[in-house]
Scaffold this active site. Structure first.
Site, PDB file in Angstrom:
ATOM      1  N   ASP A  20     -67.545  11.696 -16.712  1.00 37.71           N
ATOM      2  CA  ASP A  20     -67.177  12.260 -18.021  1.00 37.71           C
ATOM      3  C   ASP A  20     -67.372  11.337 -19.226  1.00 37.71           C
ATOM      4  OD1 ASP A  20     -66.016  13.756 -16.012  1.00 37.71           O
ATOM      5  OD2 ASP A  20     -63.968  13.426 -16.669  1.00 37.71           O
ATOM      6  N   GLN A  36     -66.555   7.593 -17.980  1.00 35.49           N
ATOM      7  CA  GLN A  36     -66.069   7.289 -16.639  1.00 35.49           C
ATOM      8  C   GLN A  36     -67.174   6.543 -15.902  1.00 35.49           C
ATOM      9  OE1 GLN A  36     -62.776   8.546 -14.871  1.00 35.49           O
ATOM     10  NE2 GLN A  36     -62.688   7.687 -16.918  1.00 35.49           N
ATOM     11  N   ARG A 140     -53.556  14.952 -16.005  1.00 34.66           N
ATOM     12  CA  ARG A 140     -54.522  13.958 -16.505  1.00 34.66           C
ATOM     13  C   ARG A 140     -55.375  14.450 -17.679  1.00 34.66           C
ATOM     14  NH1 ARG A 140     -56.615  15.260 -11.276  1.00 34.66           N
ATOM     15  NH2 ARG A 140     -58.544  16.490 -11.349  1.00 34.66           N
ATOM     16  N   GLU A 194     -59.550  20.636 -15.749  1.00 40.18           N
ATOM     17  CA  GLU A 194     -59.718  19.236 -16.141  1.00 40.18           C
ATOM     18  C   GLU A 194     -60.206  19.154 -17.594  1.00 40.18           C
ATOM     19  OE1 GLU A 194     -60.925  17.042 -12.057  1.00 40.18           O
ATOM     20  OE2 GLU A 194     -62.591  18.085 -12.985  1.00 40.18           O
ATOM     21  N   TRP A 281     -69.676  18.595  -9.950  1.00 44.99           N
ATOM     22  CA  TRP A 281     -68.986  17.902  -8.852  1.00 44.99           C
ATOM     23  C   TRP A 281     -69.503  18.336  -7.485  1.00 44.99           C
ATOM     24  CZ3 TRP A 281     -67.120  13.454  -9.016  1.00 44.99           C
ATOM     25  CH2 TRP A 281     -66.416  12.990 -10.119  1.00 44.99           C
TER      26      TRP A 281
END
Ligand code: FRU
Length: 473
Positions: A20, A36, A140, A194, A281
């Site tokens: 990300d 990330q 998160r 997310e 993902w």
């Protein structure tokens, strides 16, 4: 396929793994991009925040890693703000990042600050600043911004909690109060939610604005695997209210590779500029790679357009990316029959194409890019179905059985289909209907597969105009 060829426009990490985009903030003439990052491996692991800056969104300078794992855990996704009025006590104008500290069974929110234009970062000694009430594991990706007037507002944090977005408020970034939760009954719930993003977006270039909540979801996207959904609604500083009825699902992008989108805080002008991790993902750990893995999409201007009562998200390539690219090929008023019509291409291209489908006898019209031998990636408009499909089945290196074909609904406007396509090493980004339909996809062609063709299938159609721009040098 020569692995590790770098794209010309798209950001990639110097080495190792990237996912990300994080902490997007414009400050002192620089666009900061954190991301990330696992600097020591090609696969996801203990996350760091990588860091780069750009003055023009085209050239990126890599900076040292901004945040590394510590005793509170790995550094997961988050955002960055400028604390103009020193609410947090780290100094007026300090840059502050708000991120998730991740441990096996616990995720908490923490702060770090910089008073040297983001060159060095100090983690706040009082971390964490926000822990979950009763330990939900997924807690998160804090997205923080200032809401309200300069001296009479508050900080807002949007946080992904399992399959909801919780909104918190704070006077000082350190004490957070839960204000509301959104998500039950809304949107796609096939996977964990997310990376929320909450934006006030301009409508049709005018002064009017409307709020949009963006939520990435790990499974259930139209192309398969992960994707980015959005909700149009109202936000009063504490609660987001969706304007659509529950159950409505709207996708920001129909391609397989557009995830965790985030916009720059404090971007100059009235623009909202965002970008995303160009991956999924489902197969992110399997894409061809030797030295680095993971790419960031091209920066896009985001806004809304109104049709009747309905507001739709619009994305356009940031114009400065291709502003100086000369036109390298033009076709006008070209009859298309069976078979392809070749045009000079290249590894990095901006293609604009207008097809007339009103009186076409063809079933499909479209373009092939990355053509070489039997390889090609096609962008095909199916006239009767009113769909646009990116097909990467024959693009080159196959890395996944997931989403070889990615399809979006697309209506012709006045009998015309207008496409803008950015091709760069490793990717294709398609913008249709003036940016209200986009398809973003990774592709891994051989270096020599750079041809472009326009085509019709099943009859005749007319290409009104095609222009190709390529970067100089
Ligand atoms: C989204 C995500 C975030 C998390 C990060 C970890 O892609 O799963 O929710 O913070 O990646 O790298």
């Amino acid at each position: 396929m020569s692995i590790d060829r770098r794209p010309r426009l798209h950001f990639t990490p110097p080495a190792g793994w990237l996912n990300d985009p994080n902490g997007l903030i414009y400050h002192a003439g620089e666009y900061h991009l954190f991301y990330q990052h696992h600097p020591y491996s090609l696969v996801w692991g203990p996350m760091h925040w990588g860091h780069a800056v750009s003055r023009d969104l085209v050239h990126w300078e890599h900076l040292p890693i901004a945040l590394a794992p510590d005793e509170l855990g790995a550094i997961f996704s988050g955002s960055a703000v400028i604390d103009r009025h020193n609410t947090a006590g780290f100094g007026a104008g300090a840059l502050i990042t708000i991120f998730t500290h991740h441990q096996e069974a616990r995720q908490v929110q923490s702060l770090a600050y910089s008073s040297d234009d983001g060159r060095s970062w100090t983690k706040y000694a009082g971390n964490p600043v926000l822990a979950p009430p009763d330990a939900p594991l997924n807690f998160r990706d804090p997205r923080v911004f200032w809401y309200g007037a300069a001296h009479d507002g508050h900080w807002v944090m949007a946080l992904a909690v399992d399959q909801e977005i919780w909104l918190y408020t704070s006077p000082d970034l350190k004490r957070w109060t839960k204000a509301s939760a959104f998500g039950a009954g809304y949107g796609e719930h096939a996977g964990v939610w997310e990376c929320p993003e909450l934006l006030s977006l301009a409508i049709d270039g005018g002064p009017e604005r409307c709020w949009v909540l963006i939520v990435s979801v790990q499974h259930g996207a139209p192309a398969g695997g992960s994707g980015t959904q959005y909700f149009v609604g109202a936000f009063d500083g504490a609660t987001f209210t969706c304007a659509d009825p529950p159950g409505t699902v709207r996708w920001a992008d129909y391609g397989a590779d557009f995830y965790a989108a985030q916009a720059w805080n404090a971007a100059p002008g009235e623009r909202t500029l965002w970008l995303a991790w160009m991956n999924n993902w489902e197969y992110a750990r399997e894409t061809p790679a030797r030295k680095w893995r993971g790419m960031i999409s091209a920066p896009r201007e985001v806004s809304l357009t109104r049709t009747g009562e309905r507001l739709t998200l619009v994305q356009r390539l940031a114009p400065e990316l291709t502003a100086n690219w000369p036109i390298s090929a033009t076709l006008r008023d070209q009859a298309l029959g069976e078979g392809g019509y070749a045009v000079p291409g290249g590894p990095t291209l901006l293609i604009t194409a207008t097809f007339s489908v009103a009186s076409a006898t063809a079933q499909q019209v479209g373009l092939r890019v990355g053509v070489g031998g039997a390889a090609a990636t096609s962008v095909t408009y199916a006239i009767e179905d009113a769909t646009l499909t990116v097909d990467r089945t024959w693009a080159g290196a196959a890395f996944s059985a997931i989403a070889p074909r990615q399809t979006a609904p697309l209506a012709a406007a006045d009998g015309l289909i207008r496409l803008e396509i950015l091709v760069d090493t490793g990717s294709i980004e398609v913008f249709a209907a003036d940016g209200s339909v986009t398809l973003t996809s990774q592709i891994f062609p051989e270096p020599a597969s750079t041809g472009v063709e326009v085509f019709a299938v099943g009859g005749a159609a007319r290409l009104v105009e095609l222009k190709i721009r390529t970067p100089e040098g």
